[in-house]
Design an enzyme around this catalytic site. Structure first.
Site, PDB file in Angstrom:
ATOM      1  CG  ASP A   8      -1.985  -1.121   1.139  1.00  0.00           C
ATOM      2  OD1 ASP A   8      -1.942  -1.917   0.186  1.00  0.00           O
ATOM      3  OD2 ASP A   8      -2.826  -1.213   2.052  1.00  0.00           O
ATOM      4  CG  ASP A  46      -6.661   0.057   1.145  1.00  0.00           C
ATOM      5  OD1 ASP A  46      -7.034  -1.117   1.330  1.00  0.00           O
ATOM      6  OD2 ASP A  46      -7.025   1.011   1.875  1.00  0.00           O
ATOM      7  CG  HIS A  48     -11.285   1.020   0.066  1.00  0.00           C
ATOM      8  ND1 HIS A  48     -11.383  -0.276   0.495  1.00  0.00           N
ATOM      9  CD2 HIS A  48     -10.360   1.618   0.875  1.00  0.00           C
ATOM     10  CE1 HIS A  48     -10.556  -0.464   1.521  1.00  0.00           C
ATOM     11  NE2 HIS A  48      -9.916   0.670   1.763  1.00  0.00           N
ATOM     12  CG  HIS A  81      -8.570   5.120   2.944  1.00  0.00           C
ATOM     13  ND1 HIS A  81      -9.567   4.884   3.869  1.00  0.00           N
ATOM     14  CD2 HIS A  81      -8.032   3.912   2.669  1.00  0.00           C
ATOM     15  CE1 HIS A  81      -9.618   3.596   4.145  1.00  0.00           C
ATOM     16  NE2 HIS A  81      -8.693   2.968   3.422  1.00  0.00           N
ATOM     17  CE  LYS A 106      -4.076  -4.006   1.392  1.00  0.00           C
ATOM     18  NZ  LYS A 106      -4.987  -3.094   2.113  1.00  0.00           N
ATOM     19  CB  CYS A 151      -2.285  -2.938   5.145  1.00  0.00           C
ATOM     20  SG  CYS A 151      -4.016  -2.395   5.062  1.00  0.00           S
TER      21      CYS A 151
END
Ligand code: VGL
Ligand code: ZN
Length: 211
Positions: A8, A46, A48, A81, A106, A151
């Site tokens: 990340d 990351d 989302h 984020h 992820k 993470c």
């Protein structure tokens, strides 16, 4: 075979991002240096959707830092984020991404968060990282990135549970430290579960003498 896993290293986790990790930018140089000495570098990202359930903004009346039980799992609420396709989700501009062979996204499921680079927080859906690593007969996984207490920690603990020999590159990590001492406790936990702790200097010396 040694594999470097960058966790990340994204704009939103750096100073100026929406979920900044203090001194997070200091690990980018470590990543760039290490990559020059590894044949295989992988990364997690990351990633989302905007309506992700970990975002406090999606729970009116609640704030970042609160913990809610969502779908049976305790979920810390975070600022918005690393939203897919936004600049905050991109890798740090100073990061050398040319040698990254594959990126594992992820946190893509809106209902469940994923701190680990291997599985979501319910331990259900795989990102494909385990399957990717299984193609190699024997590996040592060198892990560094952001954030130590989230993470990085969950990725390392899953790697150990899956039976991978795992090294935490200590100076390649920085933590959120929502509560003082979280990152130090995370490092102790990773170590006690079997992760070897090494500085990047030490990794480089070892890589130069064994390869
Ligand atoms: C992370 C909190 C929320 C991390 C990701 O990369 O450590 N932390 N999402
Ligand atoms: Zn996240």
């Amino acid at each position: 075979m040694d594999i470097l896993l960058l966790v990340d290293l994204q704009n939103d986790f750096l100073p100026g991002g929406t979920l900044p990790v203090i001194h997070g930018d200091q690990v980018i140089g470590v990543a760039n240096q290490l990559q020059q000495h590894f044949d295989t570098t992988l990364a997690t990202q990351d990633w989302h959707p905007p309506h992700h359930s970990s975002f406090a903004a999606n729970h009116p009346g609640h704030q970042a830092g609160e913990v809610l039980e969502l779908y049976g799992i305790a979920q810390m609420l975070w600022p918005v984020h690393c939203v897919q396709e936004t600049p905050g989700a991109e890798f740090a501009p100073q990061l050398n991404t040319r040698q990254i062979q594959q990126v594992f996204a992820k946190g893509t499921d809106p209902q469940i968060d994923s701190y680990s680079g291997f599985f979501d927080n319910g331990g259900q859906r795989s990102t494909g990282l385990e399957e990717h690593l299984r193609q190699y007969a024997a590996i040592r996984l060198f892990v560094m990135g952001l954030a130590t207490d989230y993470c990085v920690q969950f990725t390392v603990l899953d790697a150990l549970r899956l039976g991978f020999e795992t090294v935490l590159v200590t100076d390649g990590c920085r933590g959120v430290d929502q509560s003082a001492g979280d990152s130090a406790a995370a490092v102790t936990r990773m170590n006690s579960e079997g992760a070897r702790l090494m500085t990047s200097d030490r990794v480089l010396r070892e890589r130069l003498t064994t390869s």
